[in-house]
Design a protein around this motif. Structure first.
Motif, PDB file in Angstrom:
ATOM      1  N   LEU A 642      59.813  30.939  17.923  1.00  0.00           N
ATOM      2  CA  LEU A 642      60.932  30.772  17.001  1.00  0.00           C
ATOM      3  C   LEU A 642      61.338  29.304  17.068  1.00  0.00           C
ATOM      4  O   LEU A 642      61.856  28.833  18.071  1.00  0.00           O
ATOM      5  CB  LEU A 642      62.110  31.671  17.389  1.00  0.00           C
ATOM      6  CG  LEU A 642      63.340  31.575  16.478  1.00  0.00           C
ATOM      7  CD1 LEU A 642      62.984  31.921  15.040  1.00  0.00           C
ATOM      8  CD2 LEU A 642      64.447  32.497  16.970  1.00  0.00           C
ATOM      9  N   PRO A 678      68.680  34.628  19.716  1.00  0.00           N
ATOM     10  CA  PRO A 678      68.198  35.708  18.838  1.00  0.00           C
ATOM     11  C   PRO A 678      67.616  35.141  17.549  1.00  0.00           C
ATOM     12  O   PRO A 678      67.720  33.965  17.253  1.00  0.00           O
ATOM     13  CB  PRO A 678      69.454  36.539  18.577  1.00  0.00           C
ATOM     14  CG  PRO A 678      70.560  35.552  18.679  1.00  0.00           C
ATOM     15  CD  PRO A 678      70.150  34.554  19.749  1.00  0.00           C
ATOM     16  N   GLY A 679      67.018  36.035  16.744  1.00  0.00           N
ATOM     17  CA  GLY A 679      66.440  35.656  15.466  1.00  0.00           C
ATOM     18  C   GLY A 679      65.162  36.429  15.195  1.00  0.00           C
ATOM     19  O   GLY A 679      64.811  37.384  15.900  1.00  0.00           O
ATOM     20  N   GLN A 680      64.453  35.977  14.183  1.00  0.00           N
ATOM     21  CA  GLN A 680      63.188  36.618  13.818  1.00  0.00           C
ATOM     22  C   GLN A 680      62.039  35.816  14.426  1.00  0.00           C
ATOM     23  O   GLN A 680      61.624  34.786  13.903  1.00  0.00           O
ATOM     24  CB  GLN A 680      63.059  36.700  12.297  1.00  0.00           C
ATOM     25  CG  GLN A 680      64.025  37.708  11.668  1.00  0.00           C
ATOM     26  CD  GLN A 680      63.810  37.855  10.181  1.00  0.00           C
ATOM     27  OE1 GLN A 680      63.528  36.871   9.505  1.00  0.00           O
ATOM     28  NE2 GLN A 680      63.945  39.070   9.680  1.00  0.00           N
ATOM     29  N   TRP A 681      61.515  36.340  15.506  1.00  0.00           N
ATOM     30  CA  TRP A 681      60.446  35.684  16.231  1.00  0.00           C
ATOM     31  C   TRP A 681      59.097  36.088  15.640  1.00  0.00           C
ATOM     32  O   TRP A 681      58.850  37.256  15.330  1.00  0.00           O
ATOM     33  CB  TRP A 681      60.477  36.065  17.714  1.00  0.00           C
ATOM     34  CG  TRP A 681      61.681  35.534  18.443  1.00  0.00           C
ATOM     35  CD1 TRP A 681      62.965  35.958  18.342  1.00  0.00           C
ATOM     36  CD2 TRP A 681      61.673  34.463  19.380  1.00  0.00           C
ATOM     37  NE1 TRP A 681      63.795  35.230  19.148  1.00  0.00           N
ATOM     38  CE2 TRP A 681      63.018  34.292  19.806  1.00  0.00           C
ATOM     39  CE3 TRP A 681      60.697  33.624  19.906  1.00  0.00           C
ATOM     40  CZ2 TRP A 681      63.381  33.335  20.740  1.00  0.00           C
ATOM     41  CZ3 TRP A 681      61.055  32.672  20.834  1.00  0.00           C
ATOM     42  CH2 TRP A 681      62.393  32.521  21.238  1.00  0.00           C
ATOM     43  N   ILE A 702      56.473  40.444  13.247  1.00  0.00           N
ATOM     44  CA  ILE A 702      57.828  39.881  13.375  1.00  0.00           C
ATOM     45  C   ILE A 702      58.602  40.708  14.375  1.00  0.00           C
ATOM     46  O   ILE A 702      58.650  41.939  14.284  1.00  0.00           O
ATOM     47  CB  ILE A 702      58.545  39.885  12.005  1.00  0.00           C
ATOM     48  CG1 ILE A 702      57.766  39.038  11.001  1.00  0.00           C
ATOM     49  CG2 ILE A 702      59.973  39.361  12.166  1.00  0.00           C
ATOM     50  CD1 ILE A 702      57.611  37.589  11.389  1.00  0.00           C
ATOM     51  N   THR A 704      62.376  41.090  15.725  1.00  0.00           N
ATOM     52  CA  THR A 704      63.761  40.716  15.422  1.00  0.00           C
ATOM     53  C   THR A 704      64.630  40.972  16.641  1.00  0.00           C
ATOM     54  O   THR A 704      64.758  42.116  17.087  1.00  0.00           O
ATOM     55  CB  THR A 704      64.283  41.516  14.221  1.00  0.00           C
ATOM     56  OG1 THR A 704      63.460  41.236  13.089  1.00  0.00           O
ATOM     57  CG2 THR A 704      65.725  41.132  13.907  1.00  0.00           C
ATOM     58  N   PRO A 706      68.392  40.934  17.604  1.00  0.00           N
ATOM     59  CA  PRO A 706      69.651  40.906  16.834  1.00  0.00           C
ATOM     60  C   PRO A 706      70.649  39.889  17.384  1.00  0.00           C
ATOM     61  O   PRO A 706      70.709  39.630  18.580  1.00  0.00           O
ATOM     62  CB  PRO A 706      70.175  42.336  16.986  1.00  0.00           C
ATOM     63  CG  PRO A 706      68.983  43.144  17.406  1.00  0.00           C
ATOM     64  CD  PRO A 706      68.140  42.223  18.221  1.00  0.00           C
ATOM     65  N   TYR A 707      71.414  39.360  16.464  1.00  0.00           N
ATOM     66  CA  TYR A 707      72.525  38.493  16.844  1.00  0.00           C
ATOM     67  C   TYR A 707      73.586  39.334  17.529  1.00  0.00           C
ATOM     68  O   TYR A 707      73.802  40.498  17.204  1.00  0.00           O
ATOM     69  CB  TYR A 707      73.113  37.800  15.618  1.00  0.00           C
ATOM     70  CG  TYR A 707      72.263  36.686  15.104  1.00  0.00           C
ATOM     71  CD1 TYR A 707      72.437  35.371  15.545  1.00  0.00           C
ATOM     72  CD2 TYR A 707      71.242  36.950  14.174  1.00  0.00           C
ATOM     73  CE1 TYR A 707      71.637  34.352  15.075  1.00  0.00           C
ATOM     74  CE2 TYR A 707      70.436  35.943  13.697  1.00  0.00           C
ATOM     75  CZ  TYR A 707      70.648  34.632  14.149  1.00  0.00           C
ATOM     76  OH  TYR A 707      69.850  33.633  13.674  1.00  0.00           O
ATOM     77  N   GLU A 719      69.390  30.287   7.247  1.00  0.00           N
ATOM     78  CA  GLU A 719      69.398  31.686   6.837  1.00  0.00           C
ATOM     79  C   GLU A 719      68.692  31.811   5.484  1.00  0.00           C
ATOM     80  O   GLU A 719      68.839  30.927   4.620  1.00  0.00           O
ATOM     81  CB  GLU A 719      70.824  32.216   6.715  1.00  0.00           C
ATOM     82  CG  GLU A 719      71.548  32.299   8.047  1.00  0.00           C
ATOM     83  CD  GLU A 719      72.941  32.905   7.912  1.00  0.00           C
ATOM     84  OE1 GLU A 719      73.629  33.008   8.927  1.00  0.00           O
ATOM     85  OE2 GLU A 719      73.320  33.270   6.769  1.00  0.00           O
ATOM     86  N   GLY A 814      60.186  31.555  10.703  1.00  0.00           N
ATOM     87  CA  GLY A 814      60.781  32.844  10.356  1.00  0.00           C
ATOM     88  C   GLY A 814      59.867  33.641   9.444  1.00  0.00           C
ATOM     89  O   GLY A 814      58.790  33.190   9.043  1.00  0.00           O
TER      90      GLY A 814
END
Length: 822
Positions: A642, A678-681, A702, A704, A706-707, A719, A814
């Motif tokens: 990420l 966090p995020g979309q790894w 992917i 994910t 979560p935040y 975003e 992303g």
């Protein structure tokens, strides 16, 4: 004596009927005896209940193999199999078969062994008990015997009330199926033997003579029966009836000429039972029979038969001779040509009478007897000879036939009125079509009980066919020829095993219906041999197969994959039991090709509240072997990315399956404390093997995080919304927006897009100048290399961001999902 009278002269015989002149259409038929029947049910044995249950059967028809049958109690069906140590399942005509519970040999104590005759055919079932948990002695069940075509050939709903250790037995084996023909056994059961409630063997009939006279003035035949009946028991016999039958199978004639009642006879008493009848029947071969009715428990003593020929003398004016009778296969028109060349000669001193020459073809196995055609022969002068040829094109199965020509009506020298020739109708196989291929051989077998050589063949022909006559020849010239089989049809893609004896059945999974014992068996060389297939007409089919040297107890498997021609050849087995006769081959040297078939990701939440350190992310991959694969362990890795962050997830090598196509699951994990935010790894899973095809060794997914589940130390972000979007022109979510929030007054942005396997699709924006907090909209097409709208799929974006004064830089990765394009 007039034609409407009969004479019956014997002390103990009382006539039943008066016989009139008999015509072929006025006939009665005997019962048809042509099946396997249930004759005894032991449903309430003494002692250990289920282990001592049995069902007895009797064969009234042609020989059958009981391994092709099954038994049912209405709620469960079991396949009949041979018991341990028994290798014979053929039930001949007039033999008893005994179906014992599968636990009898271990738990039955051998209680029936001394009562079972040596010639009884023993069978058991492929289950723990007969039917669904054994035969009930509280509920009347219907026991059904089912043949290999799933046809119920016999069934019996047994009566309740048998005492412990007593069975229900059939009284008359040729009687009806009503309850009146069944009774409980007199003293226990009679497993595999004559039933205790059958008719006693009190009378026996013997034949002295059956004679036939032709009475020319009446143009009829006089038939005389001379026979004796004896009471062979030690008590007075029961009243019986003697019947006189005449039958002709070709004319479908089976007629009762008459009968007489036999009064009780003293032990050892013998009486004559003569009978004579005046009959009008066509010429031909007949069977005269004398029966005692009802039958007793020794059926062979209750009936005598004699073949007789009805023949009306005629003048011998014509004689036949064969010039030629041949059969050839017409490959162009896919039929057999049958050619007759017959000579007809008048051997008398007078001109012959008009006759008809008939051409016939018959086959006893298929009950074929057909008139192909006829030719009218006019009157011939004395000594004259004519040729009478005939050609027929026939669509008949291959086999042994009799072609005949006969004069009609016959004269007084029947031998000269008919000529016959034995012919073989044979369709030669097309050598351009696939038929068989060698699959596995055992040239150096292990010790007993597996000490037999064998050759496994795969049927490659696309249609079922009869393999009779095919063979396998070795280097020494010996041909292992397929015999004429009981069930000769082989199915496409099936496996058959040629072997020298039945030891091959001791290999795991080997079935009897796959085994063929040829007429000759070549001694295969342990240090290598050469094999090739031979057609029924002795032509070589395919190429010679060279078999390498084999280690004792190891079979050799043939590997042939058109995708890997360099690997074609014979390989020894590598796993126990080191041979797979009758089963799909496995563990040959592979074209090593292992692939990742599928992938999934997710979060494994900690089940202990508040202990965030054990929360983890996981990646599951599902792998499969594209071909035979032989490796003990497969190493692999999973890397999550990420932006500029790269994390190697925890993986363990996994053990693959050696079977093609079988899925194996492997899991990689990483704890949340290893993730900085966090995020979309983007996760790439990769097999660390150097196999035949590297293109299928990796996959992208992917993950994910979560935040709000872990802290995010950054004040900058990108975003993408909506995600997924659909640039299909319907006015709804046709565009997606990249929103930037970075600690700089001005940023310079470059956005690249990749497909799911990492191939670049284009640069959506290059050196785009934006404020630190800004948004940029993309229409789904701008910047793509092919100039088309983005199609349905999952994609990865890579964004390089730097401040305008080059003091800071960021890289963001992303996932972008497209739900549909134009």
């Amino acid at each position: 004596m007039s034609t409407n009278e009969h004479e019956c002269i014997c002390p103990g015989l009382r006539p039943h009927i008066l016989l009139l002149v008999v015509l072929p259409l006025l006939c009665s038929t005997l019962p048809t005896l042509g099946q396997v029947i249930i004759t005894e049910n032991m449903y309430n044995p003494a002692g250990a209940d289920d282990y001592l249950e049995y069902i007895e059967v009797y064969n009234l028809g042609e020989p059958v193999f009981l391994t092709r049958f099954s038994i049912s109690d209405g709620t469960g069906t079991d396949l009949l199999i041979r018991p341990p140590g028994h290798f014979y399942s053929k039930l001949k005509t007039g033999e008893y078969g005994l179906i014992l519970d599968s636990g009898y040999w271990d738990n039955g104590g051998g209680i029936y062994d001394e009562f079972i005759p040596a010639d009884a055919v023993l069978m058991t079932v492929n289950d723990d008990a007969l039917g669904s948990g054994g035969l009930s002695n509280s509920i009347s069940e219907t026991v059904s015997l089912i043949d290999q075509d799933a046809i119920t050939v016999s069934e019996r709903t047994y009566l309740l009330g048998a005492q412990d250790g007593h069975s229900e037995e059939c009284i008359q084996l040729t009687g009806d199926e009503s309850n009146d023909n069944w009774a409980f056994s007199v003293a226990g059961g009679t497993p595999g033997d004559h039933n205790s409630v059958g008719w006693p063997n009190d009378l026996a009939v013997s034949l002295d003579e059956i004679t036939l006279e032709y009475e020319e003035d009446l143009e009829s035949f006089h038939i005389y029966y001379e026979a004796e009946v004896e009471n062979v028991e030690t008590e007075d016999s029961s009243p019986r009836t003697v019947e006189y039958w005449l039958s002709n199978a070709q004319a479908d004639l089976d007629i009762l000429l008459g009968s007489g009642e036999i009064l009780p006879l003293q032990p050892g008493e013998v009486i004559d039972v003569p009978w004579d009848s005046q009959v009008l029947f066509p010429d031909g071969d007949y069977l005269a029979t004398i029966n005692l009715s009802p039958p007793d428990d020794s059926a062979e003593n209750d009936s005598v038969r004699s073949s007789i020929t009805f023949y009306r003398p005629r003048k011998n004016d014509l004689a036949l001779s064969i010039s030629e009778i041949t059969a050839e296969y017409d490959n162009d028109n896919d039929h057999h040509d049958l050619f007759f060349d017959i000579a007809v000669e008048n051997v008398e001193a007078d001109t012959s009478s008009p006759r008809t020459l008939e051409y016939r073809l018959s086959n006893t196995e298929t009950h074929l007897d057909t008139l192909l055609g006829s030719y009218d022969i006019l009157a011939l002068p004395p000594g004259s000879i004519i040729d009478v040829p005939w050609l027929s094109s026939l669509f008949v199965p291959d086999g042994e036939y009799v072609a005949s020509a006969n004069l009609s009506p016959a004269d007084d020298d029947a031998e000269s009125d008919t000529v016959r020739s034995n012919l073989t109708f044979y369709t030669p196989p097309d050598l351009e079509e696939p038929w068989f291929e060698f699959s596995e051989v055992m040239t150096h077998p292990p010790d007993y009980p597996l000490a037999s050589e064998w050759i496994e063949l795969r049927v490659t022909h696309p249609e079922p066919f009869d393999p009779s006559g095919w063979g396998v020849q070795d280097l020494a010239g010996t041909i292992a020829r397929f015999p004429d089989l009981l069930s000769p049809i082989v199915q496409p893609d099936s496996l058959i095993v040629l072997t020298e004896n039945l030891d091959v059945l001791n290999w795991p999974g080997m079935r009897e219906d796959q085994v063929i014992i040829p007429e000759n068996w070549p001694i295969l060389n342990n240090d290598g041999d050469q094999l090739f297939l031979v057609t029924p007409d002795n032509r070589i089919y395919g190429e010679t197969v060279i078999i390498p040297e084999a280690e004792k107890g190891y079979s050799l498997l043939y590997y042939n994959d058109e995708n890997y021609p360099e690997l074609e050849g014979w390989y020894p087995t590598q796993y126990e039991p080191y041979a797979t006769p009758g089963r799909e081959n496995w563990v040959v040297y592979p074209p090593n090709d292992f692939s990742i078939d599928n992938v999934s990701t997710g979060i494994q939440w900690n089940i202990v509240p508040g202990d965030g350190d054990t929360d983890s992310a996981f990646v599951e991959i599902f792998t499969r072997s594209e071909g035979w694969f032989y490796m003990d362990q497969i190493p692999w890795r999973a890397v999550a990315e990420l932006g500029s962050e790269i994390i190697t997830m925890n993986t363990q090598p996994f053990t693959p399956s050696p079977f093609p196509g079988e899925l194996v699951k492997s899991v990689a994990t990483a704890h949340f404390r290893d993730f900085p935010y966090p995020g979309q790894w983007i996760v790439r899973a990769e097999l660390l093997v150097d196999d035949a095809d590297l293109s299928n060794n990796s996959i992208v997914a992917i993950l994910t995080v979560p935040y709000g589940e872990i802290d995010d130390p950054r004040t900058s972000s990108v975003e993408v919304y909506p995600n997924p979007f659909s640039p299909d022109g319907d006015g709804y979510e046709d565009r997606t927006v990249f929103t930037f929030s970075y600690p700089a007054s001005e940023i310079i942005v470059t956005i690249r897009l990749f497909d799911s396997v990492g191939r670049s699709l284009g640069i959506l924006a290059r050196d785009l100048h934006l404020a630190g907090d800004a948004a940029w909209e993309w229409n789904g097409r701008r910047g793509l290399s092919n100039g088309q709208f983005l199609p349905l799929g999952l994609y990865a974006y890579l964004i390089d961001i730097r401040s305008a004064d080059d003091s800071q830089s960021w890289r963001v990765k992303g996932a972008l999902a497209c739900a549909g394009g134009r």
